[in-house]
Each structure stands twice: as structure tokens, then as C-alpha cells.
Design an enzyme around this catalytic site. Sequence first.
Site, PDB file in Angstrom:
ATOM      1  N   GLU A 125     -15.875  10.874  12.526  1.00  0.00           N
ATOM      2  CA  GLU A 125     -16.804   9.834  12.055  1.00  0.00           C
ATOM      3  C   GLU A 125     -18.261  10.290  11.948  1.00  0.00           C
ATOM      4  O   GLU A 125     -19.164   9.634  12.454  1.00  0.00           O
ATOM      5  CB  GLU A 125     -16.680   8.597  12.958  1.00  0.00           C
ATOM      6  CG  GLU A 125     -15.261   8.050  12.957  1.00  0.00           C
ATOM      7  CD  GLU A 125     -15.042   6.915  13.949  1.00  0.00           C
ATOM      8  OE1 GLU A 125     -16.012   6.438  14.554  1.00  0.00           O
ATOM      9  OE2 GLU A 125     -13.885   6.497  14.114  1.00  0.00           O
ATOM     10  N   GLU A 150      -4.824   6.883  11.772  1.00  0.00           N
ATOM     11  CA  GLU A 150      -5.002   5.728  12.670  1.00  0.00           C
ATOM     12  C   GLU A 150      -4.582   4.448  11.949  1.00  0.00           C
ATOM     13  O   GLU A 150      -5.304   3.450  11.957  1.00  0.00           O
ATOM     14  CB  GLU A 150      -6.472   5.625  13.121  1.00  0.00           C
ATOM     15  CG  GLU A 150      -6.996   6.895  13.758  1.00  0.00           C
ATOM     16  CD  GLU A 150      -8.410   6.774  14.326  1.00  0.00           C
ATOM     17  OE1 GLU A 150      -8.935   5.648  14.419  1.00  0.00           O
ATOM     18  OE2 GLU A 150      -8.978   7.816  14.684  1.00  0.00           O
TER      19      GLU A 150
END
Length: 377
Positions: free
Chosen positions: A162, A267
Site C-alpha cells: 500500500e 485479499e
Amino acid sequence: MKKILLSISSAVVILIIQTLYSGCNPSKNISSNSTSLKEGFKNEFLIGTALNATQIEEKEPNAAALVPQQFNAITPENIMKCEIIHPDWDRYDFDLSDKYVEYGKKHKMFIVGHTLIWHSQLAPFVSKIKSSDSLLMFMTNHINTVAGRYAGKVDSWDVVNEALNEDGTLRNSVFLQKLGDDYIRKAFELAAKAAPNTELYYNDYNIEQPKKRAGAIAMIKKLQTSGTRIDGVGIQGHWRINGLPLEDIENSIIEFSALGLKVSFTELDITVLPNPWDLKGADVNQNFEGSPYMNPYPQGLPDSMQIKLAKCYEDLFKIFIKHQDKIERITFWGVNDGQSWLNGWPIKNRTNYPLLFDRNFKPKLAFEKVMALTQKK
Ligand code: G3I
């Protein structure tokens, strides 16, 4: 005789009712002849799940049975993150991560390490680091020690997690502030040295979105031009039941793969609940906890929504199957609905239904729809 005939006929009636019921019940037991996700997709890609500490320690009997039956890849949901594995400058806690790796070895699973460099869930000491040199030393020690310990055991590391903003620019994290944009290259180089035979991934959410995707591609190309090893890109896949970005997902698979990288969905989950930012004019900071409007299904998901969720998963897996040659792994973010982080975020104490297995570890209609695709291949 009459009595025997009566009990036989009532048994037949019960059997018919049970069969009919199970045919339309969105949540039913896996029949002994239906195969598992990992078997169904064994020629296409790995099928993974994220494990929490209780599941790693096999303290949850239902999960202990279901996980090895259905999945051949695992990711630790939290226990390899800095705040847990490296709580102080010179202290590491490998208790749960050692158990996690043992669990994966025992079940012959593909073991993912999550994650080495992430601005979130850092141990508190990291935010107190003042100088760039000390932060670089932290990063070096962290990667050498953690990735080094599991070299040859962890199959794939989410090296950097991220690092991008939604517009594709680099997130203004502590790493960017103190080390500049070169921190990403340094992290990958350190990981490549510490774990030479482990796949190295960049992992992020919303990178299927055009602007963020362009930022990710630029970042990856920069790494490649500098001769830094990167093997894959993880599209996290936290999506919503309304507005699954199918076209962007397909374009992302094609574009990331064109860089010579493996693509994984790392995810995967699909929220079925409304979120503050879906409400026009809603204040995201408003406290929605306890609001029945924001938590509409506390007692169970209506069939209409089960069907909608199942269609989302079916559409997604059709794309995954179409691009199977480019995809390494599909990992769900949790084993069952009860475990999902989406019950607590962005509003606490809600009842969400984002995965393929319900709170009783039973497969949902979405599971059946995904499995049905394995018959049509
Ligand atoms: O373990 C503590 C516990 O001791 C404490 O009492 C409790 C009080 O809130 O918190 C517990 O920690 C929680 C932790 O999960 C373990 O359950 C944290 O509050 C909570 O914030 C944390 O959430 C995790 C989140 O990352 C943190 O950012 C979620 O479980 C986890 O699913 C989520 O995973 C991330 C991926 O790593 C990266 N991509 C996004 C994804 C979803 O946010």
C-alpha cells in the site's frame, strides 16, 4: 405392517423435503461428492485464505478441518506485521509466525509472508525514529531478520504494501518522508538478498483502478529499469457488491502481466453492507455504530442478496479462469464471514457476509456458483 409402511413413507417424505430444501438453501453442507476449491482450480491457480492467530494455533476445530480441505495457500492476516513480529527496536517475537510457517509446511501449502514494509500496524517505536539513517537501519534489520529467518520457507513475500495514493502518486508515509521514493527499491533489494528463492510482490488495494494502476505500473517499471527483482503484483480485491469493477480488473490482469509479473488476488472479499461514502453527503466521520440502516442484516443475509453476491463471485471467477495463464493465486481475506475484518470496518459491530463460507463454516451459494465453473472448464 401398517406401522412399518407408515414410517417408511414418512422417511421418504422427509428425504424429499430435505433434498428440495438443500437445493435452494443458500448455505448448505458440502456434499461428500462435491470437490474443494483447491481441487477444482488445481490446474488454474492456487486458492488461499488469510488465517488469524486462533486458526494458526488450530484452536477453532471447524476452521482446522475446513482450511486444509479447501485451500492450498495461506496468508497471515496480522501476525507477521511489524507491531507483532518486531515490537521493539531490538526485540522480535516469532512465536506465532513460527507456528504459522509450521502449519503451512504440515499441510503442504504455499506460504505467503505479509508484510515487510507497510506504513500501518508499525510498532510504536518506529514513529519515534528521528533520523533517516535510523529508519534505514530499522528497515534493513527488519527485512534481514524477518525475511532471512523464513528464507526457503515462505514462498512469497508482500515486500511493500500500500505505497500508493488513489491518484497514483506515492503515499506520504514515514518511509517516503525520511527515505525518499528510493525506499521501495531498497526494500525489494534487501528482500531479494535475504530471501533469494522467495517470490517478491508489491501488494495494494484499488490498483485495478486506472489512475492508481498507472502509478503502480510506473513504480514497477522504475524498479525493473534499475535491475531490482520484483516477481509479482498483488491486487488485494476488497470490493463491493454494488459496482464490482470487472472491466478494470480484467485490464489490470492484462497490463500487470505484460510487465512480465505474476498477478495474484491477495485479499479477496466483497462487502454487502452500505458504507458511509456510499451515502450522498454523508460525513464519513459520523458515528454510524448501532444504526440499523447501516447494519441491515444482523440476523442473516436475505436470499436475494445471497444470489447477488454469488453472481459477483461467479463473474469474477469467470475472468480469473479466462486469464488463468497470468494468475498465480486467489486468496480470500478470511476463512468465513464471522472472521472478516469487514464486520468491524469502517463501522464497528456490524454483520457482514463477504466470503464463500458462512458463520457456521458452511459453503454459501457463492461457493456453489464458483465450484460450478470448475465443471464447465
Ligand atoms: O490484537 C489486538 C487486541 O489485543 C486488542 O485488544 C484489539 C482492540 O481493538 O485490537 C487487536 O488488534 C486488531 C488487529 O486487527 C487484530 O485483530 C486491531 O485493532 C485491528 O485494527 C486489526 O485490523 C486488521 C487491519 O488489517 C489493520 O490495518 C485486520 O484484522 C486485518 O484484516 C487488516 O488487513 C489488511 C491487510 O493487512 C492489508 N490490506 C488491507 C487489509 C484490510 O484492512
